[in-house]
Design a protein around this motif. Structure first.
Motif, mmCIF file in Angstrom:
data_model
loop_
_atom_site.group_PDB
_atom_site.id
_atom_site.type_symbol
_atom_site.label_atom_id
_atom_site.label_comp_id
_atom_site.label_asym_id
_atom_site.label_seq_id
_atom_site.Cartn_x
_atom_site.Cartn_y
_atom_site.Cartn_z
ATOM 1 N N ALA A 25 0.839 -1.204 0.000
ATOM 2 C CA ALA A 25 0.000 0.000 0.000
ATOM 3 C C ALA A 25 0.875 1.255 0.000
ATOM 4 O O ALA A 25 0.622 2.216 -0.728
ATOM 5 C CB ALA A 25 -0.935 -0.011 1.207
ATOM 6 N N PHE A 30 -0.620 4.758 -1.367
ATOM 7 C CA PHE A 30 -1.762 4.891 -0.453
ATOM 8 C C PHE A 30 -1.288 5.615 0.809
ATOM 9 O O PHE A 30 -0.160 5.398 1.258
ATOM 10 C CB PHE A 30 -2.318 3.516 -0.074
ATOM 11 C CG PHE A 30 -3.110 2.851 -1.153
ATOM 12 C CD1 PHE A 30 -4.476 3.075 -1.272
ATOM 13 C CD2 PHE A 30 -2.486 2.003 -2.063
ATOM 14 C CE1 PHE A 30 -5.207 2.461 -2.276
ATOM 15 C CE2 PHE A 30 -3.213 1.382 -3.081
ATOM 16 C CZ PHE A 30 -4.574 1.610 -3.181
ATOM 17 N N ASP A 34 -5.238 4.500 4.632
ATOM 18 C CA ASP A 34 -5.497 3.298 3.817
ATOM 19 C C ASP A 34 -4.514 2.178 4.137
ATOM 20 O O ASP A 34 -4.882 1.006 4.124
ATOM 21 C CB ASP A 34 -5.446 3.637 2.324
ATOM 22 C CG ASP A 34 -6.768 4.209 1.831
ATOM 23 O OD1 ASP A 34 -7.809 3.881 2.434
ATOM 24 O OD2 ASP A 34 -6.756 4.982 0.859
ATOM 25 N N ARG A 37 -5.916 0.699 7.232
ATOM 26 C CA ARG A 37 -7.152 -0.049 6.925
ATOM 27 C C ARG A 37 -6.817 -1.410 6.328
ATOM 28 O O ARG A 37 -7.348 -2.440 6.751
ATOM 29 C CB ARG A 37 -8.019 0.716 5.922
ATOM 30 C CG ARG A 37 -8.732 1.919 6.507
ATOM 31 C CD ARG A 37 -9.680 2.508 5.461
ATOM 32 N NE ARG A 37 -10.344 3.697 5.960
ATOM 33 C CZ ARG A 37 -10.028 4.931 5.582
ATOM 34 N NH1 ARG A 37 -9.051 5.157 4.712
ATOM 35 N NH2 ARG A 37 -10.684 5.956 6.082
ATOM 36 N N HIS A 111 -12.883 -1.242 0.180
ATOM 37 C CA HIS A 111 -13.793 -0.819 -0.881
ATOM 38 C C HIS A 111 -14.546 -1.994 -1.501
ATOM 39 O O HIS A 111 -15.672 -1.848 -1.961
ATOM 40 C CB HIS A 111 -13.023 -0.074 -1.965
ATOM 41 C CG HIS A 111 -12.391 1.186 -1.474
ATOM 42 N ND1 HIS A 111 -11.031 1.340 -1.316
ATOM 43 C CD2 HIS A 111 -12.939 2.345 -1.042
ATOM 44 C CE1 HIS A 111 -10.773 2.541 -0.839
ATOM 45 N NE2 HIS A 111 -11.911 3.166 -0.658
ATOM 46 N N ILE A 128 -8.679 -2.503 -1.885
ATOM 47 C CA ILE A 128 -8.727 -1.058 -1.671
ATOM 48 C C ILE A 128 -8.274 -0.375 -2.954
ATOM 49 O O ILE A 128 -7.438 -0.898 -3.706
ATOM 50 C CB ILE A 128 -7.888 -0.558 -0.465
ATOM 51 C CG1 ILE A 128 -6.411 -0.921 -0.626
ATOM 52 C CG2 ILE A 128 -8.431 -1.095 0.850
ATOM 53 C CD1 ILE A 128 -5.513 -0.149 0.345
ATOM 54 N N ARG A 130 -7.505 3.482 -5.047
ATOM 55 C CA ARG A 130 -7.194 4.913 -4.929
ATOM 56 C C ARG A 130 -7.017 5.478 -6.337
ATOM 57 O O ARG A 130 -6.317 4.895 -7.162
ATOM 58 C CB ARG A 130 -5.896 5.095 -4.149
ATOM 59 C CG ARG A 130 -5.493 6.527 -3.879
ATOM 60 C CD ARG A 130 -4.168 6.581 -3.150
ATOM 61 N NE ARG A 130 -3.054 6.210 -4.013
ATOM 62 C CZ ARG A 130 -2.384 7.084 -4.763
ATOM 63 N NH1 ARG A 130 -2.698 8.366 -4.757
ATOM 64 N NH2 ARG A 130 -1.394 6.688 -5.531
ATOM 65 N N GLU B 84 -4.351 7.342 12.217
ATOM 66 C CA GLU B 84 -4.895 6.308 11.316
ATOM 67 C C GLU B 84 -5.381 5.080 12.089
ATOM 68 O O GLU B 84 -6.269 4.363 11.626
ATOM 69 C CB GLU B 84 -3.880 5.918 10.237
ATOM 70 C CG GLU B 84 -2.594 5.268 10.717
ATOM 71 C CD GLU B 84 -1.460 6.253 10.976
ATOM 72 O OE1 GLU B 84 -1.751 7.421 11.307
ATOM 73 O OE2 GLU B 84 -0.283 5.852 10.859
ATOM 74 N N THR B 88 -9.222 3.764 12.029
ATOM 75 C CA THR B 88 -9.531 2.374 11.695
ATOM 76 C C THR B 88 -10.387 1.711 12.770
ATOM 77 O O THR B 88 -11.364 1.026 12.466
ATOM 78 C CB THR B 88 -8.217 1.575 11.510
ATOM 79 O OG1 THR B 88 -7.406 2.266 10.558
ATOM 80 C CG2 THR B 88 -8.479 0.184 11.007
#
Lengths: 133, 120
Positions: A25, A30, A34, A37, A111, A128, A130, B84, B88
Protein backbone atom coordinates in the motif's frame (compact mmCIF):
# COMPACT_ATOMS: atom_id res chain seq x y z
CA UNK A 1 1.93 -8.13 -11.88
CA UNK A 2 3.36 -7.81 -8.40
CA UNK A 3 2.06 -10.49 -6.06
CA UNK A 4 2.97 -11.72 -2.58
CA UNK A 5 1.73 -14.99 -1.14
CA UNK A 6 2.01 -15.51 2.60
CA UNK A 7 1.32 -18.93 4.08
CA UNK A 8 -0.90 -18.59 7.14
CA UNK A 9 -0.04 -21.21 9.73
CA UNK A 10 0.52 -19.42 13.01
CA UNK A 11 0.19 -15.97 14.53
CA UNK A 12 3.58 -14.82 13.24
CA UNK A 13 2.17 -15.23 9.75
CA UNK A 14 -0.63 -12.81 10.64
CA UNK A 15 2.03 -10.21 11.44
CA UNK A 16 3.92 -11.07 8.23
CA UNK A 17 0.81 -10.82 6.05
CA UNK A 18 -0.32 -7.44 7.41
CA UNK A 19 3.23 -6.16 7.03
CA UNK A 20 3.31 -7.18 3.36
CA UNK A 21 -0.06 -5.52 2.78
CA UNK A 22 1.04 -2.30 4.40
CA UNK A 23 4.28 -2.28 2.39
CA UNK A 24 2.51 -2.71 -0.90
CA UNK A 25 0.00 0.00 0.00
CA UNK A 26 2.82 2.36 0.88
CA UNK A 27 4.72 1.63 -2.33
CA UNK A 28 1.61 2.25 -4.42
CA UNK A 29 1.12 5.66 -2.82
CA UNK A 30 -1.76 4.89 -0.45
CA UNK A 31 -1.79 7.21 2.58
CA UNK A 32 -1.37 6.19 6.23
CA UNK A 33 -5.13 5.74 6.73
CA UNK A 34 -5.50 3.30 3.82
CA UNK A 35 -2.29 1.52 4.85
CA UNK A 36 -3.76 1.02 8.33
CA UNK A 37 -7.15 -0.05 6.93
CA UNK A 38 -5.61 -2.67 4.67
CA UNK A 39 -3.17 -3.98 7.29
CA UNK A 40 -5.97 -4.23 9.84
CA UNK A 41 -8.32 -5.99 7.40
CA UNK A 42 -5.59 -8.52 6.54
CA UNK A 43 -4.94 -9.05 10.23
CA UNK A 44 -8.61 -9.82 10.93
CA UNK A 45 -9.01 -12.17 7.97
CA UNK A 46 -5.80 -14.12 8.50
CA UNK A 47 -6.55 -14.53 12.21
CA UNK A 48 -9.93 -16.00 11.22
CA UNK A 49 -8.03 -18.54 9.11
CA UNK A 50 -5.94 -19.65 12.08
CA UNK A 51 -8.90 -19.68 14.41
CA UNK A 52 -11.42 -21.47 12.23
CA UNK A 53 -9.41 -23.40 9.64
CA UNK A 54 -5.97 -23.85 11.21
CA UNK A 55 -4.11 -22.81 8.08
CA UNK A 56 -4.49 -21.14 4.73
CA UNK A 57 -2.92 -18.62 2.43
CA UNK A 58 -3.06 -14.86 1.95
CA UNK A 59 -2.27 -13.53 -1.53
CA UNK A 60 -1.72 -9.80 -1.90
CA UNK A 61 -1.82 -8.53 -5.47
CA UNK A 62 -1.11 -5.22 -7.10
CA UNK A 63 -4.19 -4.95 -9.32
CA UNK A 64 -3.62 -1.36 -10.40
CA UNK A 65 -4.97 -0.16 -13.70
CA UNK A 66 -4.48 3.00 -15.68
CA UNK A 67 -5.29 5.90 -13.37
CA UNK A 68 -6.22 3.67 -10.46
CA UNK A 69 -4.07 2.13 -7.74
CA UNK A 70 -5.65 -1.04 -6.46
CA UNK A 71 -4.62 -3.80 -4.08
CA UNK A 72 -6.52 -7.04 -4.04
CA UNK A 73 -6.15 -9.49 -1.16
CA UNK A 74 -7.38 -13.05 -1.32
CA UNK A 75 -7.49 -15.05 1.91
CA UNK A 76 -8.21 -18.69 1.36
CA UNK A 77 -8.55 -21.77 3.54
CA UNK A 78 -9.84 -25.33 3.50
CA UNK A 79 -11.54 -25.23 6.87
CA UNK A 80 -15.17 -26.00 7.71
CA UNK A 81 -16.48 -22.98 5.80
CA UNK A 82 -19.01 -20.35 6.82
CA UNK A 83 -22.47 -21.86 7.22
CA UNK A 84 -24.43 -18.62 6.95
CA UNK A 85 -22.55 -15.81 5.24
CA UNK A 86 -25.31 -13.22 5.79
CA UNK A 87 -25.20 -13.95 9.49
CA UNK A 88 -21.38 -13.89 9.56
CA UNK A 89 -21.27 -10.32 8.30
CA UNK A 90 -23.92 -9.12 10.75
CA UNK A 91 -22.35 -6.77 13.30
CA UNK A 92 -21.81 -8.53 16.60
CA UNK A 93 -22.08 -12.04 15.26
CA UNK A 94 -19.43 -14.62 16.11
CA UNK A 95 -19.32 -18.38 16.38
CA UNK A 96 -15.86 -18.20 17.93
CA UNK A 97 -14.84 -16.72 21.22
CA UNK A 98 -14.64 -13.21 19.84
CA UNK A 99 -10.97 -13.48 18.97
CA UNK A 100 -11.41 -13.00 15.28
CA UNK A 101 -14.90 -11.59 15.10
CA UNK A 102 -13.75 -9.17 12.47
CA UNK A 103 -15.89 -9.78 9.39
CA UNK A 104 -18.40 -6.93 9.79
CA UNK A 105 -15.64 -4.57 10.92
CA UNK A 106 -13.32 -5.66 8.13
CA UNK A 107 -16.01 -5.06 5.56
CA UNK A 108 -16.24 -1.42 6.64
CA UNK A 109 -12.52 -0.86 6.10
CA UNK A 110 -12.28 -1.80 2.45
CA UNK A 111 -13.79 -0.82 -0.88
CA UNK A 112 -14.54 -4.32 -2.13
CA UNK A 113 -15.51 -7.29 -0.02
CA UNK A 114 -16.64 -10.70 -1.14
CA UNK A 115 -16.99 -14.09 0.54
CA UNK A 116 -17.32 -17.42 -1.21
CA UNK A 117 -17.64 -20.32 1.17
CA UNK A 118 -18.62 -23.93 1.10
CA UNK A 119 -17.55 -26.74 3.43
CA UNK A 120 -13.84 -27.29 2.82
CA UNK A 121 -13.17 -24.10 0.90
CA UNK A 122 -13.53 -20.46 1.91
CA UNK A 123 -12.25 -17.46 -0.01
CA UNK A 124 -12.54 -13.90 1.25
CA UNK A 125 -11.51 -11.28 -1.29
CA UNK A 126 -11.05 -7.63 -0.44
CA UNK A 127 -9.66 -4.64 -2.30
CA UNK A 128 -8.73 -1.06 -1.67
CA UNK A 129 -8.68 1.47 -4.48
CA UNK A 130 -7.19 4.91 -4.93
CA UNK A 131 -7.52 7.23 -7.88
CA UNK A 132 -4.10 8.35 -9.02
CA UNK A 133 -3.49 12.08 -9.23
CA UNK B 1 9.33 -10.36 21.94
CA UNK B 2 9.59 -8.91 25.44
CA UNK B 3 8.29 -5.40 26.02
CA UNK B 4 10.20 -3.53 28.73
CA UNK B 5 8.17 -2.09 31.59
CA UNK B 6 9.98 0.68 33.47
CA UNK B 7 9.37 1.78 37.03
CA UNK B 8 9.49 5.49 37.68
CA UNK B 9 8.90 6.19 41.38
CA UNK B 10 5.34 5.01 42.02
CA UNK B 11 4.24 4.53 38.41
CA UNK B 12 5.16 2.27 35.50
CA UNK B 13 5.90 3.26 31.92
CA UNK B 14 5.87 0.99 28.91
CA UNK B 15 5.97 1.46 25.18
CA UNK B 16 4.83 -1.11 22.64
CA UNK B 17 7.41 -0.51 19.94
CA UNK B 18 7.16 -3.66 17.82
CA UNK B 19 4.42 -5.42 15.90
CA UNK B 20 3.13 -8.01 18.38
CA UNK B 21 1.79 -11.44 17.58
CA UNK B 22 -1.31 -12.52 19.52
CA UNK B 23 0.87 -14.57 21.88
CA UNK B 24 3.20 -11.58 22.43
CA UNK B 25 0.18 -9.43 23.26
CA UNK B 26 -1.08 -11.93 25.84
CA UNK B 27 2.39 -12.18 27.36
CA UNK B 28 2.59 -8.40 27.55
CA UNK B 29 -0.78 -8.32 29.33
CA UNK B 30 0.43 -10.84 31.92
CA UNK B 31 3.73 -8.95 32.37
CA UNK B 32 1.91 -5.66 33.00
CA UNK B 33 -0.24 -7.21 35.73
CA UNK B 34 2.75 -8.97 37.25
CA UNK B 35 4.78 -5.73 37.36
CA UNK B 36 1.92 -3.69 38.84
CA UNK B 37 1.57 -6.25 41.59
CA UNK B 38 5.28 -6.72 42.20
CA UNK B 39 6.20 -3.03 42.31
CA UNK B 40 2.96 -1.95 44.01
CA UNK B 41 2.73 0.77 41.38
CA UNK B 42 -0.18 3.18 41.59
CA UNK B 43 -0.61 3.19 37.86
CA UNK B 44 0.79 2.52 34.40
CA UNK B 45 1.06 4.47 31.17
CA UNK B 46 1.03 2.32 28.04
CA UNK B 47 2.44 4.17 25.06
CA UNK B 48 1.27 2.91 21.66
CA UNK B 49 2.88 5.62 19.48
CA UNK B 50 4.77 3.03 17.45
CA UNK B 51 1.79 0.77 16.74
CA UNK B 52 0.58 1.14 13.20
CA UNK B 53 -1.99 -1.65 13.43
CA UNK B 54 -4.43 -2.16 16.28
CA UNK B 55 -6.89 -4.78 15.13
CA UNK B 56 -9.90 -6.08 17.05
CA UNK B 57 -7.78 -8.56 19.00
CA UNK B 58 -5.19 -5.99 20.07
CA UNK B 59 -7.96 -3.51 20.92
CA UNK B 60 -9.51 -6.15 23.16
CA UNK B 61 -6.18 -6.86 24.84
CA UNK B 62 -5.61 -3.16 25.53
CA UNK B 63 -9.16 -2.76 26.88
CA UNK B 64 -8.84 -5.79 29.08
CA UNK B 65 -5.38 -4.88 30.34
CA UNK B 66 -6.61 -1.46 31.46
CA UNK B 67 -9.61 -3.04 33.22
CA UNK B 68 -7.42 -5.66 34.88
CA UNK B 69 -4.99 -3.02 36.15
CA UNK B 70 -7.95 -1.12 37.61
CA UNK B 71 -9.25 -4.29 39.19
CA UNK B 72 -5.88 -4.77 40.85
CA UNK B 73 -6.28 -1.33 42.41
CA UNK B 74 -4.10 0.77 40.12
CA UNK B 75 -4.82 3.12 37.22
CA UNK B 76 -4.01 2.78 33.52
CA UNK B 77 -3.70 5.27 30.69
CA UNK B 78 -3.11 4.41 27.04
CA UNK B 79 -1.39 7.16 25.10
CA UNK B 80 -0.02 8.09 21.71
CA UNK B 81 -2.50 6.39 19.41
CA UNK B 82 -1.81 7.29 15.79
CA UNK B 83 -4.59 9.09 13.90
CA UNK B 84 -4.89 6.31 11.32
CA UNK B 85 -5.25 3.73 14.10
CA UNK B 86 -8.01 5.75 15.79
CA UNK B 87 -9.73 6.09 12.44
CA UNK B 88 -9.53 2.37 11.69
CA UNK B 89 -10.78 1.34 15.14
CA UNK B 90 -13.79 3.63 15.00
CA UNK B 91 -14.63 2.59 11.44
CA UNK B 92 -14.56 -1.03 12.55
CA UNK B 93 -16.77 -0.22 15.52
CA UNK B 94 -14.07 -1.17 18.01
CA UNK B 95 -13.35 1.94 20.02
CA UNK B 96 -11.39 1.63 23.25
CA UNK B 97 -14.35 2.14 25.53
CA UNK B 98 -13.88 2.59 29.23
CA UNK B 99 -10.16 3.16 28.79
CA UNK B 100 -8.40 6.36 29.78
CA UNK B 101 -6.46 7.75 26.83
CA UNK B 102 -4.10 10.65 26.19
CA UNK B 103 -2.61 12.18 23.07
CA UNK B 104 1.04 11.71 24.04
CA UNK B 105 3.29 10.38 26.80
CA UNK B 106 3.53 13.70 28.63
CA UNK B 107 -0.24 14.13 28.82
CA UNK B 108 -0.54 10.44 29.61
CA UNK B 109 1.61 10.80 32.72
CA UNK B 110 -0.31 13.95 33.75
CA UNK B 111 -3.59 12.12 33.35
CA UNK B 112 -2.34 9.13 35.31
CA UNK B 113 -1.23 11.39 38.17
CA UNK B 114 -4.66 12.99 38.15
CA UNK B 115 -6.41 9.60 38.29
CA UNK B 116 -4.18 8.42 41.11
CA UNK B 117 -4.89 11.58 43.09
CA UNK B 118 -8.62 11.12 42.60
CA UNK B 119 -8.49 7.53 43.83
CA UNK B 120 -6.76 8.45 47.08
Amino acid sequence: MNEKAVKIEDSRDVVRARHEGREMARKLGFGPADQARLATAISELTRNVIQYAGKGVCVITDASEMGIAKIRVRVEDHGPGIADIDQAIEPGFSTGNGLGAGLPGTRRLVHEFRIDSKPGHTVVSIAIVRRRA
Amino acid sequence: MKIAILKLRDILLTSIHVDLTDEDALEFQADVLEMVKKTEAKGIVIDITAMNVVDSFMARILNETASMVKTLGAEAVICGMRPEVALTLVEMGRELTGVETAVNLEQGVDKLRELIKRRQ
